[in-house]
Design an enzyme around this catalytic site. Structure first.
Site, PDB file in Angstrom:
ATOM      1  N   HIS A 181       0.867  -1.183   0.000  1.00 36.39           N
ATOM      2  CA  HIS A 181       0.000   0.000   0.000  1.00 36.39           C
ATOM      3  C   HIS A 181       0.904   1.233   0.000  1.00 36.39           C
ATOM      4  CE1 HIS A 181      -3.184  -2.696   2.088  1.00 36.39           C
ATOM      5  NE2 HIS A 181      -3.334  -2.723   0.775  1.00 36.39           N
ATOM      6  N   GLU A 184       1.424   3.878   2.912  1.00 37.93           N
ATOM      7  CA  GLU A 184       1.853   3.416   4.235  1.00 37.93           C
ATOM      8  C   GLU A 184       3.379   3.509   4.332  1.00 37.93           C
ATOM      9  OE1 GLU A 184      -0.116  -0.381   4.611  1.00 37.93           O
ATOM     10  OE2 GLU A 184      -2.093   0.554   4.511  1.00 37.93           O
ATOM     11  N   HIS A 277       3.110  -3.019   7.081  1.00 41.64           N
ATOM     12  CA  HIS A 277       2.009  -2.121   6.717  1.00 41.64           C
ATOM     13  C   HIS A 277       1.936  -0.943   7.675  1.00 41.64           C
ATOM     14  CE1 HIS A 277      -0.528  -4.468   3.757  1.00 41.64           C
ATOM     15  NE2 HIS A 277       0.380  -5.365   4.109  1.00 41.64           N
ATOM     16  N   GLU A 351       1.547  -4.206  11.487  1.00 39.27           N
ATOM     17  CA  GLU A 351       0.871  -2.924  11.305  1.00 39.27           C
ATOM     18  C   GLU A 351       1.501  -1.877  12.211  1.00 39.27           C
ATOM     19  OE1 GLU A 351      -1.610  -2.191   9.288  1.00 39.27           O
ATOM     20  OE2 GLU A 351      -2.496  -4.100   8.673  1.00 39.27           O
TER      21      GLU A 351
END
EC number: 3.4.17.-
Length: 527
Positions: A181, A184, A277, A351
């Site tokens: 992504h 990010e 991420h 994350e």
């Protein structure tokens, strides 16, 4: 003074070839005036919840501050508000972010950003520095994995100590990927920290390179990064929902990554996969895993051990309580789930918040790039803990996880008003009386298969001051004895699943504990 002259309303461009994903911003301001209160308002966010409502502040960079005072990106802004606005004419609800700010210098060139930028050019310059380094280039080989739709290069790094012979099968593999992504960017800073450490000259880094083969894809979606997308590729699609796709031309980077990993698994065991991420709505750093309860009920706690170790090594940044291990149907096309189904038991998404920490000494602070980079070191440190032949920390985590599971199941049963306390106590503490033979057979097969996969030649892993363990061997013996004395760890875990019928295999406790001693590299980490 006309205040409107110093108020700016901004609209974010959606990801190319989509009408959504307005989250990331990075824009330039020129011809500034010092001492004037400016207001900036971005009017077309689509997420109802935002970290800006919980203390997050925009990032700011001044070219004059950088030149004269060596000050880089800093958190700024007053009167920060995130709120629903009235611009829903197309049937969608939009949200605004607004803040005020006074520039430190007149006639300056400045930038605002959602997170610390990390561009494709930054990556190429970083990889070039490795390639031109006579030391690092010996154990870090950089290749082009594939080309994207826009013909940009997706790089793959192979990091390991060169072998004197061609037999590398005994070295286990670890896989890291990032930036699927493009918005990010925090994931790229963690990746940079990992690469800085693993390519460094510390004894731990040397040991990791001697022990493992690392396959690293530092930027999976360079097209999206280049055009300023938040989530999608130039196909207008989320690549991290397309790891199962057969459309090589539409999703080349994830197609080639999946195939690279499949070929690697034919040659050697992959002990861990992690995709890095950023998370837009939660604080701290945490992981998503894949729950193995349905496949092999006796072993599903095992895949929680690495995240728990990471939380212990990094208690002010990494939150174990925020980790989740469910496989939702909507996530079946993610790298994490696809690699798990291919057979990598430790398959994670890490994350990292766009904001900061709620933990320990970092509580209430924003993460800076050094904080994010430090996670790369903690990842390596936890990998050595996880594979340490002295199983003290492994057993401590396993024991702790089992206690967590018991308490979680107790709370779950207490929520059921039809269940008596006596039934709860019996369910948690009683011994087995019978099992479902078909499920037991599956679990036993799983145990036998996993154990046979990990019979390897022994190697003595240590460092970080020999894994903090001058007395660890004695502690290990005590821990193992305590676990066995308490009535056999795996059996007690199975009995704690109050809503699941007892399906334990007809396998001795010594056999199961032998699996936990040997199951991951243990001392058998190749040559």
């Amino acid at each position: 003074m006309n205040r409107a002259e110093y108020e700016y309303q901004l609209t974010l461009r959606p990801d190319l070839f989509t009408n959504k994903h307005t989250q990331w911003y990075y824009f330039q301001v020129t011809n500034t005036q010092a001492g004037i209160v400016y207001r900036f308002t971005i009017v077309n966010f689509t997420k109802p919840a935002s970290l800006y409502s919980r203390g997050m502040r925009p990032l700011f960079y001044s070219e004059k501050e950088a030149k004269s005072h060596n000050i880089g990106w800093q958190r700024i802004g007053d009167q920060i508000k995130y709120y629903r606005n009235n611009q829903g004419q197309d049937g969608r609800h939009y949200f605004s972010l607004t803040w005020t700010f006074q520039f430190p210098h007149s006639k300056d060139t400045c930038y605002f950003a959602h997170c610390y930028p990390y561009t494709y050019t930054n990556l190429q310059e970083y990889l070039s520095s490795i390639n031109n380094d006579p030391v690092r280039s010996k154990f870090c080989k950089i290749r082009v994995l594939c080309h994207t739709i826009a013909r940009n290069m997706v790089y793959v790094l192979t990091i390991t100590t060169p072998l004197k012979n061609t037999d590398s099968r005994k070295r286990k593999a670890v896989i890291l990927t990032a930036r699927v992504h493009p918005g990010e960017t925090n994931s790229s800073w963690i990746m940079k920290g990992f690469l800085d450490y693993i390519l460094g000259n510390s004894s731990d880094a040397q040991l990791l390179r001697d022990t493992f083969i690392f396959k690293v894809v530092p930027m999976l979606n360079p097209d999206g990064v280049i055009v300023g997308n938040y989530r999608c590729s130039l196909a207008g699609r989320d690549l991290n929902r397309n790891y199962t796709s057969l459309l090589k031309e539409s999703f080349p980077s994830v197609w080639y990554t999946r195939n690279m990993i499949r070929r690697l698994m034919e040659k050697q065991e992959v002990i861990l996969y992690c995709d890095l991420h950023g998370h837009s709505r939660k604080e701290n750093i945490f992981m998503y895993g894949c729950d193995d309860r349905g496949r092999c009920k006796a072993l599903y706690l095992q895949q929680r051990i690495f995240p728990l170790m990471l939380s212990k090594n990094c208690p002010d940044k990494f939150s174990f309580s925020a980790c989740k291990f469910k496989v939702q149907k909507s996530k079946e096309g993610t790298g994490r789930v696809v690699m798990w189904k291919m057979g990598i038991r430790n398959s994670f998404t890490m994350e990292a918040t766009f904001c900061g920490s709620t933990l320990g000494n970092k509580r209430g602070s924003h993460f800076n790039t050094k904080d994010l980079e430090s996670m790369g070191y903690h990842f390596c440190d936890s990998l050595l803990d996880y594979c340490d032949p002295d199983r003290t920390k492994y057993y401590q985590c396993l024991k702790e996880l089992e206690e967590m599971e018991k308490h979680k199941n107790l709370e779950k049963v207490l929520d059921d008003s039809d269940t008596s306390l006596r039934e709860i106590t019996l369910d948690l503490e009683s011994s087995s009386r019978g099992s479902d033979s078909s499920e037991s057979s599956d679990t036993q097969t799983c145990l036998l298969k996993l154990t046979s996969q990990t019979e390897t030649k022994k190697k003595h892993l240590k460092t970080k001051k020999e894994r903090n363990s001058t007395t660890a061997s004695h502690q290990n013996a005590r821990e193992e004895q305590q676990v066995c004395d308490k009535g056999h760890l795996v059996q007690r875990h199975k009995e704690s699943n109050s809503d699941v019928k007892d399906t334990r295999p007809n396998v001795s406790d010594d056999y199961i504990f032998d699996y936990f001693r040997r199951q991951f590299p243990n001392k058998g980490l190749g040559e």
